[in-house]
Design a protein around this motif. Structure first.
Motif, short mmCIF file in Angstrom:
data_model
loop_
_atom_site.label_atom_id
_atom_site.label_comp_id
_atom_site.label_asym_id
_atom_site.label_seq_id
_atom_site.Cartn_x
_atom_site.Cartn_y
_atom_site.Cartn_z
N PHE A 1 -21.64 8.30 3.13
CA PHE A 1 -20.57 7.73 3.95
C PHE A 1 -20.24 8.74 5.06
CE2 PHE A 1 -20.31 5.50 0.01
CZ PHE A 1 -19.87 4.22 0.32
N ALA A 2 -19.67 8.25 6.14
CA ALA A 2 -19.34 9.12 7.27
C ALA A 2 -18.06 8.65 7.94
CB ALA A 2 -20.49 9.14 8.28
N VAL A 3 -17.51 9.54 8.76
CA VAL A 3 -16.27 9.27 9.49
C VAL A 3 -16.59 8.62 10.84
CG1 VAL A 3 -14.30 10.37 10.65
CG2 VAL A 3 -15.01 11.13 8.37
N ASN A 4 -15.80 7.63 11.22
CA ASN A 4 -16.00 6.91 12.48
C ASN A 4 -15.77 7.86 13.66
OD1 ASN A 4 -15.25 5.29 14.90
ND2 ASN A 4 -15.54 3.57 13.51
N ARG A 5 -16.83 8.13 14.41
CA ARG A 5 -16.74 9.12 15.48
C ARG A 5 -15.88 8.62 16.65
NH1 ARG A 5 -21.10 13.35 17.89
NH2 ARG A 5 -19.86 13.99 19.70
N GLU A 6 -16.03 7.38 17.04
CA GLU A 6 -15.27 6.85 18.17
C GLU A 6 -13.77 6.91 17.90
OE1 GLU A 6 -14.95 2.80 20.95
OE2 GLU A 6 -16.33 2.87 19.23
N GLU A 7 -13.37 6.54 16.70
CA GLU A 7 -11.95 6.59 16.36
C GLU A 7 -11.44 8.03 16.35
OE1 GLU A 7 -11.11 4.52 12.73
OE2 GLU A 7 -12.20 2.71 13.35
N LEU A 8 -12.27 8.95 15.86
CA LEU A 8 -11.88 10.35 15.82
C LEU A 8 -11.71 10.91 17.23
CD1 LEU A 8 -11.34 12.99 14.35
CD2 LEU A 8 -13.80 13.29 14.07
N GLU A 9 -12.62 10.56 18.13
CA GLU A 9 -12.54 11.06 19.51
C GLU A 9 -11.31 10.53 20.22
OE1 GLU A 9 -17.24 11.75 20.66
OE2 GLU A 9 -16.39 9.73 20.85
N ASN A 10 -10.80 9.39 19.81
CA ASN A 10 -9.62 8.79 20.44
C ASN A 10 -8.31 9.14 19.74
OD1 ASN A 10 -11.08 7.45 22.48
ND2 ASN A 10 -11.59 5.78 21.09
N HIS A 11 -8.40 9.94 18.68
CA HIS A 11 -7.20 10.32 17.93
C HIS A 11 -6.49 11.46 18.65
CE1 HIS A 11 -4.57 11.63 14.67
NE2 HIS A 11 -4.85 10.49 14.04
N PRO A 12 -5.17 11.36 18.87
CA PRO A 12 -4.46 12.39 19.66
C PRO A 12 -4.32 13.74 18.96
CG PRO A 12 -2.91 10.80 18.74
CD PRO A 12 -4.28 10.27 18.47
N ASP A 13 -4.45 13.75 17.62
CA ASP A 13 -4.17 14.99 16.89
C ASP A 13 -5.39 15.54 16.14
OD1 ASP A 13 -2.44 17.08 16.20
OD2 ASP A 13 -1.93 16.14 14.28
N LEU A 14 -6.54 14.95 16.36
CA LEU A 14 -7.76 15.41 15.70
C LEU A 14 -8.85 15.67 16.71
CD1 LEU A 14 -7.85 13.09 12.57
CD2 LEU A 14 -7.89 15.58 12.48
N GLU A 15 -9.70 16.62 16.42
CA GLU A 15 -10.84 16.88 17.30
C GLU A 15 -12.08 17.23 16.49
OE1 GLU A 15 -9.93 20.11 19.87
OE2 GLU A 15 -9.37 21.48 18.25
N ILE A 16 -13.23 16.89 17.04
CA ILE A 16 -14.50 17.19 16.39
C ILE A 16 -14.83 18.67 16.56
CG2 ILE A 16 -16.99 16.75 16.44
CD1 ILE A 16 -16.37 13.90 17.33
N THR A 17 -15.19 19.32 15.47
CA THR A 17 -15.59 20.72 15.52
C THR A 17 -17.09 20.90 15.28
OG1 THR A 17 -15.09 20.97 13.15
CG2 THR A 17 -13.34 21.52 14.74
#
Length: 366
Positions: A302-318
């Motif tokens: 399973f994996a985390v939805n990248r598009e939703e993560l990129e649009n989240h105001p308080d989370l960022e991809i590391t």
């Protein structure tokens, strides 16, 4: 010896495809989602990894069992895979510090295994057609009967499995006099995660998957940890609620694999089942923060939805997976919270990412 005469055995996939092989001598039938691991070593750690619960493992390394088994190389209290598919099963082993051979290890835990399978063809088929349920049968059960039984096996999507591998009661790991105290939620935790934390001057209390935040908080920890584990993260709504309470407590939180997915869901970001998961010890990951690549150990479907993560105001991809750009790591901007989809503790695998435990310690020091 028992392997001198070996009966025919089959691997039946949910779509009706059949692969033929031989039993290693343990009679039975076993079900699970078929998946493959590309690691060239570390089979005992793989077999005992709770994240593989409910899965039939296909070993891409053609030789399995050649270096025997050792009790120091387990990641849990027992074998967790549902069954094994391999090309060449080695009944003899040659490593000096092996304690026994793999066959005896399997026989004691009644693990069904099919060998002499064309694993290259099987892995190619899974890659093209996706992960699916399967059955190994070494006892002569008819194809029609196996198809009926296989049809009743639930899909991994929507399946909650953390409760099957989590500890039933809290326990401790490390030295009580350690500088830092960690409350860890056991969703299927690997022992090498605990070893890495203890090595960094942490005393860990490990809680069952359904422990409340109040129970974790009563330990008065310096920080919290959400572990790896099997199955779909979405049904774990109670764990997601606990993660939100941990975040509201403003203490450091570190998540690995299933724990990473739980943190995403706790922040309103969805997860999805992959066509084929990542399972092996040579997966390339890019660290966005440093611009450096890492070779990592991975095991997830399973994996985390990248598009939703990129649009989240308080989370960022590391971190992201270089092969398919899936999310491999993230952090919160307003909290001391970060997580990775892969396994920095490895076991088996490279140690490129072990610095993540040091990152967690730095947060605890604050």
């Amino acid at each position: 010896m028992k392997y001198t005469t070996r009966p025919q055995a089959i691997l039946l996939l949910a779509d009706g495809t059949i692969f033929h092989g031989k039993s290693i001598g343990i009679s039975g039938t076993t079900f699970g989602e078929v998946c493959f691991n590309t690691g060239m070593t570390g089979y005992q750690e793989i077999f005992t990894d709770p994240s593989y619960f409910g899965q039939i493992m296909v070993a891409t390394n053609p030789h399995i069992g050649n270096y025997g088994v050792n009790t120091n190389e387990v990641e849990s209290d027992a074998i967790k895979i549902s069954g094994l598919v391999c090309k060449n099963f080695s009944f003899n082993h040659s490593r000096p510090d092996s304690e026994s051979n793999l066959y005896d290890y399997f026989e004691k835990q009644n693990l069904v295994c099919i060998s002499d399978v064309d694993t290259r063809a099987l892995v190619s088929y899974i890659r093209d057609n996706g992960a699916q349920n399967a059955v190994i049968s070494t006892d002569g059960t008819s194809i029609e009967e196996l198809k009926k039984q296989l049809a009743n096996v639930p899909d991994m999507k929507g399946l909650e499995l953390a409760s099957t591998v989590s500890t039933k009661k809290p326990y401790y790991f490390g030295e009580e006099t350690a500088t830092y105290k960690i409350a860890a939620l056991d969703l299927g935790i690997k022992r090498n995660i605990l070893r890495n934390l203890a090595h960094r001057d942490c005393y860990i209390k490990i809680f069952p998957y359904n422990a409340s935040f109040q129970e974790l908080q009563a330990f008065n920890p310096n920080g919290y940890f959400l572990s790896n584990g099997p199955g779909d993260p979405e049904p774990l709504t109670g764990v997601q609620a606990v993660a939100r309470e941990i975040l509201n407590s403003n203490k450091p939180l570190f998540g690995i694999c299933l724990g990473h997915q739980i943190i995403a869901l706790a922040n309103g970001i969805s997860t999805y089942k992959m066509f084929n998961g990542h399972r092996g010890i040579n997966h390339p990951v890019m660290n966005v923060l440093t611009g450096k690549g890492e070779i990592t150990s991975q095991n997830h479907g399973f994996a985390v939805n990248r598009e939703e993560l990129e649009n989240h105001p308080d989370l960022e991809i590391t971190h992201y997976h270089i092969n398919d750009n899936t999310v491999a790591g993230m952090q919160m901007k307003s909290k001391d919270c970060f997580s990775v989809q892969y396994h920095p503790e490895a076991s088996p695998g490279p140690h490129d990412s072990s610095y993540l435990f040091d990152t967690f310690i730095e947060l605890l020091k604050k």
